[in-house]
Design a protein around this motif. Structure first.
Motif, PDB file in Angstrom:
ATOM      1  N   GLY A 224      46.139  -0.623 -52.733  1.00  0.00           N
ATOM      2  CA  GLY A 224      46.111  -1.766 -53.639  1.00  0.00           C
ATOM      3  C   GLY A 224      45.039  -2.778 -53.295  1.00  0.00           C
ATOM      4  O   GLY A 224      44.994  -3.864 -53.876  1.00  0.00           O
ATOM      5  N   SER A 226      42.007  -2.512 -53.974  1.00  0.00           N
ATOM      6  CA  SER A 226      41.021  -2.496 -55.044  1.00  0.00           C
ATOM      7  C   SER A 226      41.712  -2.095 -56.342  1.00  0.00           C
ATOM      8  O   SER A 226      42.649  -1.279 -56.328  1.00  0.00           O
ATOM      9  CB  SER A 226      39.898  -1.506 -54.717  1.00  0.00           C
ATOM     10  OG  SER A 226      39.102  -1.244 -55.849  1.00  0.00           O
ATOM     11  N   PRO A 227      41.273  -2.635 -57.488  1.00  0.00           N
ATOM     12  CA  PRO A 227      41.848  -2.194 -58.778  1.00  0.00           C
ATOM     13  C   PRO A 227      41.684  -0.699 -59.008  1.00  0.00           C
ATOM     14  O   PRO A 227      42.485  -0.085 -59.730  1.00  0.00           O
ATOM     15  CB  PRO A 227      41.058  -3.014 -59.806  1.00  0.00           C
ATOM     16  CG  PRO A 227      40.576  -4.212 -59.060  1.00  0.00           C
ATOM     17  CD  PRO A 227      40.309  -3.733 -57.659  1.00  0.00           C
TER      18      PRO A 227
END
Length: 260
Positions: A224, A226-227
């Motif tokens: 989580g 990074s998108p």
């Protein structure tokens, strides 16, 4: 034959084969020319299940894998009491193909494990503590001398003498490896990749192998961060597959009686 059948059945529960089976079943039910409302209903249910499996396995694989890798902390050799140790390394792939340098005959998974064994052995040697290294090497094809030379070449940079190295052959699975390790002298340090170690330690307790766990290769970034982590990807599928395989092995080790 039984071992092959167990591995085949396990692989049918991996995300990709299971996803394919769900999609095929959904397509048959939805497209069957004589299927009624009941068939179409179940076809839609299976299609939704396939989509859900794709999203869960394709996004949260690292989370599933971390439920295994977080069980045991990395081993600090400085905290070990001074006694004779045998480092036992769970086996992985080995190539007997001609022309390869000895130290390059191990696959990536095995090299990770062997490097951890070398790190621990070198740290113990600096403290004046003796140790041997026993490594399960697959396949069991009788190339004992070649495997011993490969181990000697691999551990030479760590200053480990060849007479301290023991290739273990004839162990076709983790259970047989643990049984073989239990027959070796010295205090055992059990080394494998972090996701595999919970199953090995369960087997060790079952077969009365008093071993210190030493996970290798367990450094991962937080999920989580990074998108992009929330997009389905092949790496997540691989993590999910590994977690499924290990949990099936844990279930087998837990349910089946201890037999030699």
């Amino acid at each position: 034959m039984i071992l092959l059948l167990k591995k085949l059945l396990a692989r049918l529960l991996f995300p990709a084969p299971l996803l394919l089976m769900l999609l095929v079943a959904a397509a048959i039910l939805l497209l069957h020319p004589k299927g009624g409302a009941r068939c179409r209903k179940w076809g839609k249910i299976l299609l939704v299940a396939a989509i859900a499996l794709f999203l869960v396995a394709g996004i949260f694989g690292q989370v599933f894998r971390e439920t295994l890798t977080g069980r045991y902390p990395p081993l600090d050799p400085a905290l070990l009491p001074p006694e004779e140790y045998t480092l036992v390394v769970a086996g992985s792939g080995f190539s007997g193909a001609p022309g390869l340098a000895p130290e390059l005959r191990f696959n990536d998974a095995m090299r990770i494990r062997l490097h951890e064994a070398g790190r621990i052995a070198a740290a113990l040697r600096k403290r004046g503590i003796g140790c041997s290294i026993a490594a399960g090497i697959h396949p069991s094809d009788g190339q004992w001398e070649l495997k011993h030379r490969a181990l000697a070449a691999f551990f030479a940079p760590y200053g480990i003498a060849p007479e301290r190295l023991i290739p273990i052959e004839g162990a076709a699975n983790s259970r047989q490896e643990v049984i073989a390790f239990s027959q070796l002298p010295g205090c055992k340090i059990l080394i494998s990749e972090a996701y595999h170690l919970p199953r090995l330690m369960l087997l060790a307790r079952k077969y009365r192998l008093d071993a210190i766990p030493a996970p290798a290769g367990n450094i991962e970034g937080p999920f989580g961060g990074s998108p992009l982590d929330f997009l389905p990807n092949a790496e997540s599928f691989a993590h999910t597959e590994r977690a499924v395989y290990e949990y099936l092995g844990i279930a087998e080790a837990f349910l089946l009686p201890a037999t030699k």
